[in-house]
Design a protein around this motif. Structure first.
Motif, mmCIF file in Angstrom:
data_model
loop_
_atom_site.group_PDB
_atom_site.id
_atom_site.type_symbol
_atom_site.label_atom_id
_atom_site.label_comp_id
_atom_site.label_asym_id
_atom_site.label_seq_id
_atom_site.Cartn_x
_atom_site.Cartn_y
_atom_site.Cartn_z
ATOM 1 N N MET A 1 -56.636 9.457 -100.754
ATOM 2 C CA MET A 1 -56.655 8.336 -99.831
ATOM 3 C C MET A 1 -55.831 7.192 -100.424
ATOM 4 S SD MET A 1 -59.930 6.562 -98.038
ATOM 5 C CE MET A 1 -60.214 7.970 -96.993
ATOM 6 N N ARG A 2 -54.972 6.598 -99.627
ATOM 7 C CA ARG A 2 -54.124 5.505 -100.083
ATOM 8 C C ARG A 2 -54.891 4.206 -100.203
ATOM 9 N NH1 ARG A 2 -48.296 5.976 -97.149
ATOM 10 N NH2 ARG A 2 -47.505 7.469 -98.635
ATOM 11 N N GLU A 3 -54.522 3.449 -101.221
ATOM 12 C CA GLU A 3 -55.083 2.114 -101.385
ATOM 13 C C GLU A 3 -53.956 1.103 -101.293
ATOM 14 O OE1 GLU A 3 -57.689 1.421 -104.607
ATOM 15 O OE2 GLU A 3 -59.240 2.624 -103.680
ATOM 16 N N TYR A 4 -54.286 -0.045 -100.762
ATOM 17 C CA TYR A 4 -53.312 -1.094 -100.514
ATOM 18 C C TYR A 4 -53.753 -2.375 -101.212
ATOM 19 C CZ TYR A 4 -51.882 2.019 -96.747
ATOM 20 O OH TYR A 4 -51.459 3.106 -96.035
ATOM 21 N N ALA A 5 -52.775 -3.175 -101.597
ATOM 22 C CA ALA A 5 -53.017 -4.519 -102.112
ATOM 23 C C ALA A 5 -52.324 -5.471 -101.148
ATOM 24 C CB ALA A 5 -52.456 -4.672 -103.508
ATOM 25 N N VAL A 6 -53.045 -6.475 -100.684
ATOM 26 C CA VAL A 6 -52.485 -7.438 -99.737
ATOM 27 C C VAL A 6 -52.474 -8.808 -100.410
ATOM 28 C CG1 VAL A 6 -52.694 -8.451 -97.439
ATOM 29 C CG2 VAL A 6 -53.383 -6.084 -97.812
ATOM 30 N N TYR A 7 -51.307 -9.446 -100.358
ATOM 31 C CA TYR A 7 -51.097 -10.736 -101.011
ATOM 32 C C TYR A 7 -50.642 -11.779 -100.006
ATOM 33 C CZ TYR A 7 -50.611 -7.814 -105.195
ATOM 34 O OH TYR A 7 -50.811 -6.916 -106.210
ATOM 35 N N LYS A 8 -50.921 -13.013 -100.326
ATOM 36 C CA LYS A 8 -50.312 -14.138 -99.620
ATOM 37 C C LYS A 8 -49.658 -14.968 -100.709
ATOM 38 C CE LYS A 8 -50.916 -17.751 -96.282
ATOM 39 N NZ LYS A 8 -51.801 -18.310 -95.279
ATOM 40 N N LEU A 12 -53.753 -12.678 -104.581
ATOM 41 C CA LEU A 12 -54.263 -11.398 -104.128
ATOM 42 C C LEU A 12 -55.394 -11.650 -103.136
ATOM 43 C CD1 LEU A 12 -54.434 -8.299 -104.322
ATOM 44 C CD2 LEU A 12 -56.026 -8.629 -106.211
ATOM 45 N N LEU A 13 -55.256 -11.125 -101.919
ATOM 46 C CA LEU A 13 -56.288 -11.322 -100.905
ATOM 47 C C LEU A 13 -57.322 -10.211 -100.922
ATOM 48 C CD1 LEU A 13 -54.068 -12.456 -97.893
ATOM 49 C CD2 LEU A 13 -55.365 -13.883 -99.478
ATOM 50 N N VAL A 14 -56.853 -8.953 -100.996
ATOM 51 C CA VAL A 14 -57.789 -7.833 -100.935
ATOM 52 C C VAL A 14 -57.107 -6.567 -101.444
ATOM 53 C CG1 VAL A 14 -57.221 -7.245 -98.541
ATOM 54 C CG2 VAL A 14 -59.462 -6.669 -99.428
ATOM 55 N N GLU A 19 -58.343 0.516 -93.871
ATOM 56 C CA GLU A 19 -59.495 0.111 -93.069
ATOM 57 C C GLU A 19 -60.275 -1.019 -93.742
ATOM 58 O OE1 GLU A 19 -58.663 3.280 -93.747
ATOM 59 O OE2 GLU A 19 -58.006 3.859 -91.732
ATOM 60 N N GLU A 20 -60.481 -0.911 -95.058
ATOM 61 C CA GLU A 20 -61.206 -1.952 -95.797
ATOM 62 C C GLU A 20 -60.435 -3.274 -95.778
ATOM 63 O OE1 GLU A 20 -63.383 1.016 -99.014
ATOM 64 O OE2 GLU A 20 -61.519 0.016 -99.553
ATOM 65 N N CYS A 21 -59.134 -3.195 -95.992
ATOM 66 C CA CYS A 21 -58.298 -4.403 -95.970
ATOM 67 C C CYS A 21 -58.306 -5.024 -94.583
ATOM 68 C CB CYS A 21 -56.876 -4.078 -96.388
ATOM 69 S SG CYS A 21 -56.702 -3.591 -98.110
ATOM 70 N N ALA A 22 -58.213 -4.183 -93.569
ATOM 71 C CA ALA A 22 -58.201 -4.668 -92.192
ATOM 72 C C ALA A 22 -59.517 -5.363 -91.852
ATOM 73 C CB ALA A 22 -57.941 -3.519 -91.227
ATOM 74 N N ASP A 23 -60.623 -4.791 -92.268
ATOM 75 C CA ASP A 23 -61.927 -5.415 -92.020
ATOM 76 C C ASP A 23 -62.014 -6.786 -92.689
ATOM 77 O OD1 ASP A 23 -62.860 -3.318 -90.488
ATOM 78 O OD2 ASP A 23 -63.989 -2.387 -92.131
ATOM 79 N N ALA A 24 -61.541 -6.867 -93.927
ATOM 80 C CA ALA A 24 -61.614 -8.126 -94.676
ATOM 81 C C ALA A 24 -60.735 -9.210 -94.060
ATOM 82 C CB ALA A 24 -61.220 -7.893 -96.123
ATOM 83 N N LEU A 25 -59.599 -8.808 -93.504
ATOM 84 C CA LEU A 25 -58.647 -9.782 -92.956
ATOM 85 C C LEU A 25 -58.747 -9.934 -91.437
ATOM 86 C CD1 LEU A 25 -55.551 -8.790 -95.094
ATOM 87 C CD2 LEU A 25 -57.119 -10.697 -95.460
ATOM 88 N N PRO A 29 -56.004 -1.720 -88.906
ATOM 89 C CA PRO A 29 -55.475 -0.945 -90.038
ATOM 90 C C PRO A 29 -53.977 -0.664 -89.920
ATOM 91 C CG PRO A 29 -57.538 0.000 -89.307
ATOM 92 C CD PRO A 29 -57.178 -1.066 -88.308
ATOM 93 N N GLU A 30 -53.479 -0.524 -88.704
ATOM 94 C CA GLU A 30 -52.045 -0.279 -88.492
ATOM 95 C C GLU A 30 -51.211 -1.438 -89.031
ATOM 96 O OE1 GLU A 30 -54.363 -0.013 -86.041
ATOM 97 O OE2 GLU A 30 -54.377 2.167 -85.787
ATOM 98 N N TYR A 31 -51.723 -2.656 -88.929
ATOM 99 C CA TYR A 31 -51.008 -3.825 -89.443
ATOM 100 C C TYR A 31 -50.888 -3.756 -90.963
ATOM 101 C CZ TYR A 31 -49.914 -8.654 -90.649
ATOM 102 O OH TYR A 31 -49.331 -9.778 -91.184
ATOM 103 N N ILE A 32 -51.938 -3.337 -91.633
ATOM 104 C CA ILE A 32 -51.918 -3.209 -93.091
ATOM 105 C C ILE A 32 -50.875 -2.171 -93.485
ATOM 106 C CG2 ILE A 32 -53.259 -2.622 -95.153
ATOM 107 C CD1 ILE A 32 -54.138 -5.258 -93.747
ATOM 108 N N ARG A 33 -50.839 -1.044 -92.785
ATOM 109 C CA ARG A 33 -49.846 -0.012 -93.079
ATOM 110 C C ARG A 33 -48.437 -0.525 -92.797
ATOM 111 N NH1 ARG A 33 -53.645 2.904 -90.001
ATOM 112 N NH2 ARG A 33 -55.134 3.925 -91.362
ATOM 113 N N TRP A 34 -48.268 -1.297 -91.717
ATOM 114 C CA TRP A 34 -46.960 -1.837 -91.351
ATOM 115 C C TRP A 34 -46.432 -2.784 -92.427
ATOM 116 C CZ3 TRP A 34 -45.113 -6.790 -90.306
ATOM 117 C CH2 TRP A 34 -43.825 -6.841 -89.779
#
Length: 60
Positions: A1-8, A12-14, A19-25, A29-34
């Motif tokens: 399963m892929r894991e993502y790191a999202v930053y602003k 580091l945001l999440v 799915e986990e990142c999308a829930d937090a933000l 989930p498609e936006y996180i992948r995009w």
């Protein structure tokens, strides 16, 4: 399963699955992948203040 790191900017945001990142933000989930696509990175780099953009990376 892929894991993502999202930053602003440098903040580091999440970290987690799309799915986990999308829930937090509160996005889809498609936006996180995009965020990890070359198209997204190119668009975000052209913005006036790219340091204020939300960006994503695949970490595993």
């Amino acid at each position: 399963m892929r894991e993502y790191a999202v930053y602003k900017g440098e903040e580091l945001l999440v970290i987690g699955t799309a799915e986990e990142c999308a829930d937090a933000l509160k996005v889809r989930p498609e936006y996180i992948r995009w965020l990890t696509t070359p198209t997204a990175k190119r668009r975000l780099s052209k913005r006036k203040n790219p340091e204020k953009c939300v960006v994503g990376d695949v970490i595993s």
